[in-house]
Enzyme design. Structure first.
Site, short mmCIF file in Angstrom:
data_model
loop_
_atom_site.label_atom_id
_atom_site.label_comp_id
_atom_site.label_asym_id
_atom_site.label_seq_id
_atom_site.Cartn_x
_atom_site.Cartn_y
_atom_site.Cartn_z
N ALA A 41 0.82 -1.22 0.00
CA ALA A 41 0.00 0.00 0.00
C ALA A 41 0.84 1.26 0.00
O ALA A 41 0.51 2.24 -0.68
CB ALA A 41 -0.94 0.00 1.21
N GLU A 61 10.90 3.28 4.47
CA GLU A 61 10.88 1.81 4.38
C GLU A 61 12.00 1.22 5.23
O GLU A 61 13.14 1.69 5.19
CB GLU A 61 11.04 1.37 2.92
CG GLU A 61 11.33 -0.10 2.70
CD GLU A 61 10.30 -1.02 3.32
OE1 GLU A 61 10.69 -2.07 3.85
OE2 GLU A 61 9.08 -0.69 3.29
N ALA A 62 11.66 0.19 6.01
CA ALA A 62 12.65 -0.45 6.88
C ALA A 62 13.65 -1.27 6.09
O ALA A 62 14.81 -1.42 6.50
CB ALA A 62 11.94 -1.33 7.91
N HIS A 540 -1.29 -13.96 4.52
CA HIS A 540 -2.49 -13.11 4.44
C HIS A 540 -3.14 -12.78 5.77
O HIS A 540 -4.37 -12.80 5.88
CB HIS A 540 -3.56 -13.77 3.53
CG HIS A 540 -3.04 -14.28 2.23
ND1 HIS A 540 -3.65 -15.31 1.53
CD2 HIS A 540 -1.96 -13.92 1.49
CE1 HIS A 540 -2.98 -15.56 0.43
NE2 HIS A 540 -1.94 -14.73 0.38
N ALA A 573 -3.57 -3.90 4.89
CA ALA A 573 -4.51 -4.99 5.15
C ALA A 573 -4.98 -5.06 6.59
O ALA A 573 -5.95 -5.76 6.89
CB ALA A 573 -3.88 -6.33 4.75
N PRO A 584 -5.16 -11.51 -1.17
CA PRO A 584 -5.59 -10.13 -0.88
C PRO A 584 -4.80 -9.00 -1.50
O PRO A 584 -5.13 -7.84 -1.25
CB PRO A 584 -5.46 -10.08 0.65
CG PRO A 584 -4.27 -10.95 0.94
CD PRO A 584 -4.35 -12.07 -0.07
#
Length: 604
Positions: A41, A61-62, A540, A573, A584
Site C-alpha cells: 500500500a 521503508e525499513a 495473508h 490490510a 488479498p
C-alpha cells in the site's frame, strides 16, 4: 520538499537528529505527508500523493530498495526469499492446537513489501466479502465502492490461451500490470479433475460473479518479471519527482504527538537505524500514514501509546489514546492443512526437473538472457474454490461435519490450490528424481481469531503474535474436508498415466503419506493429526486495526482515520474489517487507491 531523486539511506538527509527531546517540532525537517512503510500500500500512496507537485511526501521503508533485491524479480523464485533479508520472518507463540510449534509469519521487508515476496497471485475475491465489510460498519467499502479502484489500478494484458476472459472486466489504464503466464501441462489436468468432482470450470477469478470454481490464476508479472507495487508505482520517473523522498533501511521507532488540544494530533515520527543508534525526527505537516502492514502497523501504534490502556500501562508506555482493539481482533491467517503430495510416474508434466541443479541453472540462465522459460511461471498456477456445504462435492462417509463459514452464498470457504511439483514444506529440499504434484487445502474464512501484543516498549523487539489456530473446532473440520477432497482430486481419472498414488499408506513420515492414504480407509483423527503436525499459515493476516463504526468495535473509521487521534491514518490490510475469501494483494492496492482520494478530499 524532497531531498533526493532516488533513495536516501542516511537519516540526516531527510530528518533532524535528536539532541534535545524537548525541542519544538517546528525545528524538524518537514513533509506534508509521512508514510510509514513502503510496502504494497505504501508504494501506491507515495506515488499517487506525490502526483501533486505542491505536496511533499516522505516514504520510509525499513528494508532495502527492490532493485537491490535481485531475486524478487524472478517469479518462480519467491520461496527462496522467505527467511532472508527481505522477509521480517515473524514467529508466532507456540500454537498448542497446531503441533505445539512456533509458526512462521512472512512479511515483506523491502520496497513493495509483501507484493515483492509473495506468490504473485492477483485476485479480486468475492463481491460478498466487501459487502460484508459494509454491513460491519465500513461504510463506503462495499463492492460497488471498491470495484472501481480494482479497475483503476490494473493494466491487464490479454492472453491467447484465455480467450474466455473478458478484457473489459479488467483495467486497461492502471499502473499495475497483470497477465497470464504459460502453465505446465499438469495444470490443465487439474482443471479437468476438478470438473470430474463437480467443481465448475470458470474463465476468470476476477469478476462480479465471484470465484467459486476452478480456474487459472492471473499474475502480477510483466515481460517475465515480478511486477510488485514498487516496480509499478515507483519507477524512475516517479522517483525523480522533487517532492518525493524515499528513505530506505530506516526504522520508525514511534509516532510523535502534540497533546495540547482536545484530541492528540500526530505531528511526526522518530526514526533510527539501530536500537542503540542516533535518533532522528521528522514532522508531518498534514498526516502520518501507517502502511507498515498487518503486523507492523499495530506494533507501531502500540509502542507509540495507542492501544489498550491497561496493557500499555503494564509496560510503562504513556497512553496517548485508549483503543482496545489495536491488535486485538486479529483475523487468523488463511491456514493450509500442509501439503498433500501425489506421486508422479515421471518427468514431462511438472516442474520437478528443476530440483536438478543443472536444470535449475539452465532455467535461470534462460530467464537472465531472455526473461522466458520456467522461471517466469507461478508455483501455484491455479486452484479450485469450493464450499464445504456444496451438495455437488461428493462427501466422504466418515467426513467430520463442517459448517460453512463463507461470507455469502456465492463465496467459497475452501481453496484447493495446486503446485506442479512435489513440496514437502518451505524448509524441505526435494532431491532430484522425485516427481509428482502437490495440493494445498486452505481454510479461507477461519472462525478462530488471535492477537498481536507487545513484548516490550521497543519497536526493535518483535511483537507477540498469537493467531490462536483451531480455537474454533469448525476450522479443523473444514480443513479435514479439504484434505479429503484433495485426496479424491489426486486420484481422479484425469491423471491416468501421469499421477499414480498408491492404494494406501499408513506411514505419517512418508512424504507422500496423505496423497497415498486410501480416502475410504483413513480416519478423521488421522487426518487431524497430520494437519496439526504439518499445517502452516498460507500468509495473508488481516484486521489488526480494522475499520469500524466506533472505537468500541475497531481502530479506524470509514475514512481510515485512527479514532480519537488527528492527523493519523492506517492504510494496509490491517484495516480489513474481516478476512476475505482469496488472495488479498489486489484489494490492498484498491484500498490504497481509494485512500488517496479520501486523503485528498480531506485536505481540500
Amino acid at each position: 520538499m524532497g531531498a533526493s531523486h532516488s533513495y536516501v539511506s542516511d537519516p540526516h538527509a531527510f530528518a533532524s537528529e535528536v539532541h534535545d527531546k524537548s525541542a519544538d517540532s517546528s525545528s524538524w525537517k518537514a513533509y506534508d505527508y509521512v508514510i510509514v512503510g513502503g510496502g504494497t500500500a505504501g508504494s501506491v500512496l507515495a506515488s499517487r500523493l506525490s502526483e501533486d507537485p505542491n505536496v511533499s511526501v516522505l516514504l520510509i521503508e525499513a528494508g532495502t530498495s527492490h532493485e537491490k533485491a535481485f531475486m524478487t524479480q524472478i517469479p518462480l523464485a519467491w520461496p527462496k526469499l522467505l527467511k532472508t533479508a527481505v522477509d521480517w520472518d515473524y514467529k508466532t507463540v507456540t500454537q498448542t492446537r497446531a503441533g505445539n510449534r512456533l509458526h512462521t509469519v512472512p512479511r515483506g521487508k523491502v520496497l513493495g513489501g509483501s507484493s515483492a515476496i509473495n506468490a504473485l497471485i492477483y485476485q479480486h475475491c468475492s463481491p460478498e466479502d466487501f459487502d460484508e465489510w459494509e454491513r460491519m460498519g465500513a461504510v463506503g467499502w462495499g463492492y460497488k465502492d471498491l470495484h472501481p479502484y480494482l479497475i483503476k489500478s490494473e493494466l491487464f494484458a490479454p492472453h491467447a490461451d484465455h480467450s474466455g476472459v473478458v478484457a473489459t472486466e479488467h483495467g486497461s489504464g492502471g499502473l499495475w500490470k497483470t497477465g497470464y503466464v504459460d502453465a505446465v501441462p499438469i495444470h490443465k489436468l487439474f482443471l479437468n479433475a476438478s470438473e470430474e468432482l463437480g467443481v465448475p470450470r470458470i474463465h476468470d477469478f476476477n469478476t462480479s460473479r465471484g470465484h467459486i470454481g476452478a480456474s487459472t490464476f492471473l499474475s502480477i508479472t510483466d515481460k517475465g518479471k515480478r511486477n510488485s507495487t514498487a516496480v509499478a508505482y515507483l519507477p524512475p520517473s516517479v522517483l525523480k519527482r522533487p517532492n518525493l523522498t524515499v528513505a530506505v533501511t530506516t526504522i520508525v521507532e514511534r509516532i510523535l504527538f502534540d497533546e495540547s488540544g482536545a484530541e492528540p494530533r500526530a505531528v511526526g515520527v522518530e526514526v533510527s537505524q539501530s536500537a542503540t543508534g542516533a535518533k532522528f525526527r521528522v514532522r508531518a505537516v498534514r498526516e502520518v500514514i501507517l502502511s507498515a502492514g498487518t503486523v507492523a502497523s499495530p506494533h507501531l501504534l502500540l509502542v507509540s501509546g495507542v492501544g489498550d490502556k491497561p496493557a500499555l500501562e503494564k509496560l510503562g508506555i504513556k497512553v496517548v489514546q485508549d483503543l482496545p482493539h489495536v491488535g486485538r481482533t486479529t483475523t487468523t491467517c488463511h491456514l493450509s492443512s500442509g501439503p498433500v503430495c501425489i506421486r508422479g510416474k515421471g518427468p514431462g508434466y511438472t516442474l520437478d526437473f528443476l530440483n536438478s541443479p543443472v536444470q535449475a541453472v539452465l532455467a535461470l540462465v534462460k530467464w537472465l538472457a531472455f526473461s522466458t522459460g520456467p522461471m517466469t511461471g507461478l508455483t501455484a498456477p491455479g486452484a479450485a474454490f469450493i464450499r464445504v456445504d456444496d451438495p455437488k462435492i461428493p462427501p466422504e462417509p466418515s467426513a467430520a461435519p463442517a459448517a460453512a463459514n463463507a461470507t455469502g452464498p456465492n463465496t467459497p470457504d475452501l481453496e484447493i490450490v495446486w503446485f506442479p511439483l512435489v513440496i514437502g514444506g518451505f524448509d524441505v529440499q526435494i532431491p532430484p528424481g522425485i516427481y509428482g504434484a502437490t495440493l494445498g487445502p486452505v481454510l479461507l474464512k477461519p472462525k478462530s481469531s488471535g492477537t498481536i501484543t507487545l513484548a516490550s516498549q521497543s519497536i526493535y523487539d518483535p511483537p507477540v503474535i498469537d493467531p490462536n489456530y483451531f480455537a474454533d473446532d469448525n476450522d479443523m473440520a473444514v480443513l479435514v474436508r479439504g484434505v479429503r477432497f484433495a485426496q479424491r482430486l489426486g486420484r481422479s481419472r484425469a491423471f491416468a498415466g501421469v499421477l499414480e498414488p498408491r492404494a494406501d499408506s499408513t506411514d505419517p513420515k512418508d512424504l507422500f503419506y496423505m496423497g497415498d492414504a486410501d480416502p475410504a480407509r483413513i480416519t478423521d483423527e488421522e487426518i487431524k493429526d497430520y494437519i496439526r503436525a504439518h499445517c502452516s499459515a498460507a500468509f495473508h493476516p488481516t484486521s489488526t486495526a480494522r475499520i469500524a463504526a466506533s472505537p468500541a468495535e475497531g481502530v479506524v473509521d470509514a475514512r481510515l482515520r485512527v479514532f480519537g487521534v488527528r492527523g493519523l491514518r492506517v492504510v494496509d490490510a490491517s484495516v480489513f474489517p474481516n478476512q476475505i475469501s482469496g488472495h488479498p494483494v489486489a484489494p490492498v492496492v484498491a484500498i490504497a487507491e481509494r485512500a488517496v482520494d479520501l486523503i485528498k478530499a480531506d485536505a481540500a
